[in-house]
Design a protein around this motif. Structure first.
Motif, PDB file in Angstrom:
ATOM      1  N   ASN A  43      12.782  67.283  82.833  1.00  0.00           N
ATOM      2  CA  ASN A  43      13.676  67.461  83.978  1.00  0.00           C
ATOM      3  C   ASN A  43      14.396  68.795  83.918  1.00  0.00           C
ATOM      4  O   ASN A  43      14.514  69.505  84.915  1.00  0.00           O
ATOM      5  N   ARG A  44      14.906  69.121  82.714  1.00  0.00           N
ATOM      6  CA  ARG A  44      15.681  70.355  82.607  1.00  0.00           C
ATOM      7  C   ARG A  44      15.638  70.912  81.191  1.00  0.00           C
ATOM      8  O   ARG A  44      15.726  70.163  80.218  1.00  0.00           O
ATOM      9  N   LEU A  45      15.488  72.234  81.095  1.00  0.00           N
ATOM     10  CA  LEU A  45      15.622  72.956  79.839  1.00  0.00           C
ATOM     11  C   LEU A  45      17.005  73.595  79.811  1.00  0.00           C
ATOM     12  O   LEU A  45      17.405  74.253  80.771  1.00  0.00           O
ATOM     13  N   HIS A  46      17.722  73.408  78.719  1.00  0.00           N
ATOM     14  CA  HIS A  46      19.089  73.928  78.617  1.00  0.00           C
ATOM     15  C   HIS A  46      19.160  75.167  77.726  1.00  0.00           C
ATOM     16  O   HIS A  46      20.223  75.471  77.167  1.00  0.00           O
ATOM     17  N   PHE A  47      18.058  75.852  77.554  1.00  0.00           N
ATOM     18  CA  PHE A  47      18.052  77.061  76.734  1.00  0.00           C
ATOM     19  C   PHE A  47      17.044  78.045  77.304  1.00  0.00           C
ATOM     20  O   PHE A  47      16.176  77.684  78.097  1.00  0.00           O
ATOM     21  N   VAL A  48      17.178  79.286  76.893  1.00  0.00           N
ATOM     22  CA  VAL A  48      16.188  80.319  77.205  1.00  0.00           C
ATOM     23  C   VAL A  48      15.761  80.962  75.898  1.00  0.00           C
ATOM     24  O   VAL A  48      16.390  80.766  74.852  1.00  0.00           O
ATOM     25  N   GLU A  49      14.691  81.718  75.957  1.00  0.00           N
ATOM     26  CA  GLU A  49      14.167  82.374  74.761  1.00  0.00           C
ATOM     27  C   GLU A  49      15.235  83.237  74.102  1.00  0.00           C
ATOM     28  O   GLU A  49      15.927  84.016  74.755  1.00  0.00           O
ATOM     29  N   GLY A  50      15.385  83.055  72.768  1.00  0.00           N
ATOM     30  CA  GLY A  50      16.330  83.865  72.008  1.00  0.00           C
ATOM     31  C   GLY A  50      17.759  83.374  72.028  1.00  0.00           C
ATOM     32  O   GLY A  50      18.615  83.937  71.336  1.00  0.00           O
ATOM     33  N   GLN A  51      18.050  82.325  72.785  1.00  0.00           N
ATOM     34  CA  GLN A  51      19.429  81.847  72.882  1.00  0.00           C
ATOM     35  C   GLN A  51      19.893  81.265  71.548  1.00  0.00           C
ATOM     36  O   GLN A  51      19.167  80.518  70.893  1.00  0.00           O
ATOM     37  N   VAL A  52      21.100  81.622  71.164  1.00  0.00           N
ATOM     38  CA  VAL A  52      21.716  81.045  69.968  1.00  0.00           C
ATOM     39  C   VAL A  52      22.465  79.787  70.381  1.00  0.00           C
ATOM     40  O   VAL A  52      23.308  79.824  71.287  1.00  0.00           O
ATOM     41  N   VAL A  53      22.141  78.666  69.740  1.00  0.00           N
ATOM     42  CA  VAL A  53      22.746  77.385  70.095  1.00  0.00           C
ATOM     43  C   VAL A  53      23.500  76.828  68.890  1.00  0.00           C
ATOM     44  O   VAL A  53      23.239  77.200  67.744  1.00  0.00           O
ATOM     45  N   ALA A  54      24.433  75.945  69.161  1.00  0.00           N
ATOM     46  CA  ALA A  54      25.223  75.305  68.110  1.00  0.00           C
ATOM     47  C   ALA A  54      24.697  73.896  67.845  1.00  0.00           C
ATOM     48  O   ALA A  54      24.057  73.277  68.708  1.00  0.00           O
ATOM     49  N   LYS A  55      24.963  73.406  66.669  1.00  0.00           N
ATOM     50  CA  LYS A  55      24.580  72.041  66.332  1.00  0.00           C
ATOM     51  C   LYS A  55      25.170  71.075  67.360  1.00  0.00           C
ATOM     52  O   LYS A  55      26.350  71.146  67.698  1.00  0.00           O
ATOM     53  N   GLY A  56      24.321  70.172  67.882  1.00  0.00           N
ATOM     54  CA  GLY A  56      24.775  69.196  68.867  1.00  0.00           C
ATOM     55  C   GLY A  56      24.591  69.625  70.299  1.00  0.00           C
ATOM     56  O   GLY A  56      24.786  68.812  71.210  1.00  0.00           O
ATOM     57  N   ASP A  57      24.207  70.883  70.537  1.00  0.00           N
ATOM     58  CA  ASP A  57      23.977  71.336  71.910  1.00  0.00           C
ATOM     59  C   ASP A  57      22.771  70.629  72.514  1.00  0.00           C
ATOM     60  O   ASP A  57      21.751  70.416  71.837  1.00  0.00           O
ATOM     61  N   LEU A  58      22.870  70.266  73.787  1.00  0.00           N
ATOM     62  CA  LEU A  58      21.751  69.652  74.505  1.00  0.00           C
ATOM     63  C   LEU A  58      20.707  70.729  74.782  1.00  0.00           C
ATOM     64  O   LEU A  58      21.010  71.788  75.334  1.00  0.00           O
ATOM     65  N   LEU A  59      19.452  70.442  74.402  1.00  0.00           N
ATOM     66  CA  LEU A  59      18.370  71.412  74.566  1.00  0.00           C
ATOM     67  C   LEU A  59      17.420  71.045  75.694  1.00  0.00           C
ATOM     68  O   LEU A  59      17.037  71.896  76.494  1.00  0.00           O
ATOM     69  N   PHE A  62      14.467  64.988  79.448  1.00  0.00           N
ATOM     70  CA  PHE A  62      13.258  64.451  80.047  1.00  0.00           C
ATOM     71  C   PHE A  62      13.622  63.451  81.141  1.00  0.00           C
ATOM     72  O   PHE A  62      14.763  62.970  81.210  1.00  0.00           O
ATOM     73  N   ASP A  63      12.661  63.124  81.970  1.00  0.00           N
ATOM     74  CA  ASP A  63      12.881  62.140  83.029  1.00  0.00           C
ATOM     75  C   ASP A  63      13.223  60.784  82.401  1.00  0.00           C
ATOM     76  O   ASP A  63      12.569  60.345  81.442  1.00  0.00           O
ATOM     77  N   THR A  64      14.228  60.120  82.928  1.00  0.00           N
ATOM     78  CA  THR A  64      14.669  58.838  82.355  1.00  0.00           C
ATOM     79  C   THR A  64      14.388  57.644  83.266  1.00  0.00           C
ATOM     80  O   THR A  64      14.668  56.505  82.869  1.00  0.00           O
ATOM     81  N   GLY A  65      13.826  57.881  84.460  1.00  0.00           N
ATOM     82  CA  GLY A  65      13.642  56.794  85.423  1.00  0.00           C
ATOM     83  C   GLY A  65      12.875  55.619  84.857  1.00  0.00           C
ATOM     84  O   GLY A  65      13.357  54.469  84.876  1.00  0.00           O
ATOM     85  N   PHE A  66      11.668  55.853  84.345  1.00  0.00           N
ATOM     86  CA  PHE A  66      10.849  54.762  83.830  1.00  0.00           C
ATOM     87  C   PHE A  66      11.454  54.163  82.570  1.00  0.00           C
ATOM     88  O   PHE A  66      11.359  52.950  82.347  1.00  0.00           O
ATOM     89  N   LYS A  67      12.072  54.978  81.736  1.00  0.00           N
ATOM     90  CA  LYS A  67      12.669  54.467  80.501  1.00  0.00           C
ATOM     91  C   LYS A  67      13.862  53.562  80.806  1.00  0.00           C
ATOM     92  O   LYS A  67      14.093  52.577  80.098  1.00  0.00           O
ATOM     93  N   GLU A  68      14.608  53.875  81.837  1.00  0.00           N
ATOM     94  CA  GLU A  68      15.715  53.006  82.243  1.00  0.00           C
ATOM     95  C   GLU A  68      15.195  51.664  82.743  1.00  0.00           C
ATOM     96  O   GLU A  68      15.767  50.602  82.438  1.00  0.00           O
ATOM     97  N   LEU A  69      14.090  51.698  83.504  1.00  0.00           N
ATOM     98  CA  LEU A  69      13.486  50.444  83.980  1.00  0.00           C
ATOM     99  C   LEU A  69      12.926  49.630  82.817  1.00  0.00           C
ATOM    100  O   LEU A  69      13.071  48.394  82.791  1.00  0.00           O
TER     101      LEU A  69
END
Length: 264
Positions: A43-59, A62-69
């Motif tokens: 569904n969504r990527l929360h980073f770009v190439e080379g981005q420095v991220v912190a521990k716990g950051d959402l990366l 994925f789609d959750t529709g079927f998993k919720e069902l």
């Protein structure tokens, strides 16, 4: 005995002897493949190439529709099974009371007991399935397990990820601490080992300084954390891994640097 040889390098710290300099390559101390637990759509990527991220950051989301069902269905089936357990329990208690009064046969009593155990087993199976569905739903969001730098994503948003193809979404590499791979002549290694010192003692006796590609001195000293078990047959050199603090992220994987060992 010294590990790297003898010669010039960074200014000598308050230890006995300076060794020769060698060229090393910066490598990640730790890497983590950002991978889907099950095949799904991004569904969504929360980073770009080379981005420095912190521990716990959402990366990645994925789609959750079927998993919720799937979770809702598993919970409904579990609730139904728990009702069945409750009914079987009531039937068993009633049969037990009748058995105590000798108004029911042993066969009827055992049948009620079997039905209760079967209902309990079914409920336990469905409870596991419900827990699995909840875990898979939670796994549709991937978080960074440590701080570091992201590689280029291998997928775009709205792409379908098939885990059977074995391709990760991206790779996270740790930047602090970071490692440098550096060659060590075999004779230096053998001399140290033949002197009777353990590998742990050898590593502990050496501190390592580093010069960056622009010629400036890296502000932190490193320590040897391990030596390779193999040997380069062409150069007759072993390889050591040197760990450096890297809080400012000056060192990046692939960078060539000059390292100098200092002997206690």
């Amino acid at each position: 005995m010294i590990l790297f040889g003898s010669g010039a390098g960074l200014p000598v710290p308050a230890i006995a002897e300076i060794t020769s300099t060698v060229t090393g390559v910066v490598v990640p101390a730790r890497a983590w493949d950002v991978s889907a637990e099950v095949s799904n759509k991004i569904n969504r990527l929360h980073f770009v190439e080379g981005q420095v991220v912190a521990k716990g950051d959402l990366l990645v989301e994925f789609d959750t529709g079927f998993k919720e069902l799937e979770l809702a269905l598993a919970e409904a089936q579990l609730n139904e099974a728990l009702v069945a357990v409750e009914k079987a329990q009531e039937d068993f208690v009633r049969q037990q009371e009748l058995k105590d009064r000798e108004t029911v046969s042993e066969a009827q009593y055992q049948e009620a007991l079997f039905a209760l155990r079967a209902a309990q087993a079914s409920a336990q199976t469905l409870r596991v399935q419900s827990d699995m569905a909840a875990s898979l739903l939670a796994a549709q969001k991937l978080y960074a397990p440590f701080s570091g730098q992201m590689s280029s994503p291998n997928y775009r948003e709205n792409a379908n990820v098939n885990i059977n193809r074995g391709r990760e979404v991206a790779t996270l590499v740790q930047l602090d601490p970071i490692h440098v791979r550096a060659p060590v002549p075999l004779e230096r290694v053998m001399a140290r080992l033949l002197s009777g010192q353990s590998e742990v003692a050898i590593h502990a006796s050496i501190k390592v300084g580093l010069v960056l590609p622009d010629g400036s001195e890296f502000p932190y000293m490193g320590k040897i954390v391990s030596a390779s078990f193999g040997l380069n047959a062409d150069t007759e050199e072993a390889v050591v891994l040197i760990e450096f603090p890297n809080p400012d992220h000056l060192l990046r994987p692939g960078m060539e640097v000059v390292v100098t060992g200092y002997e206690n």
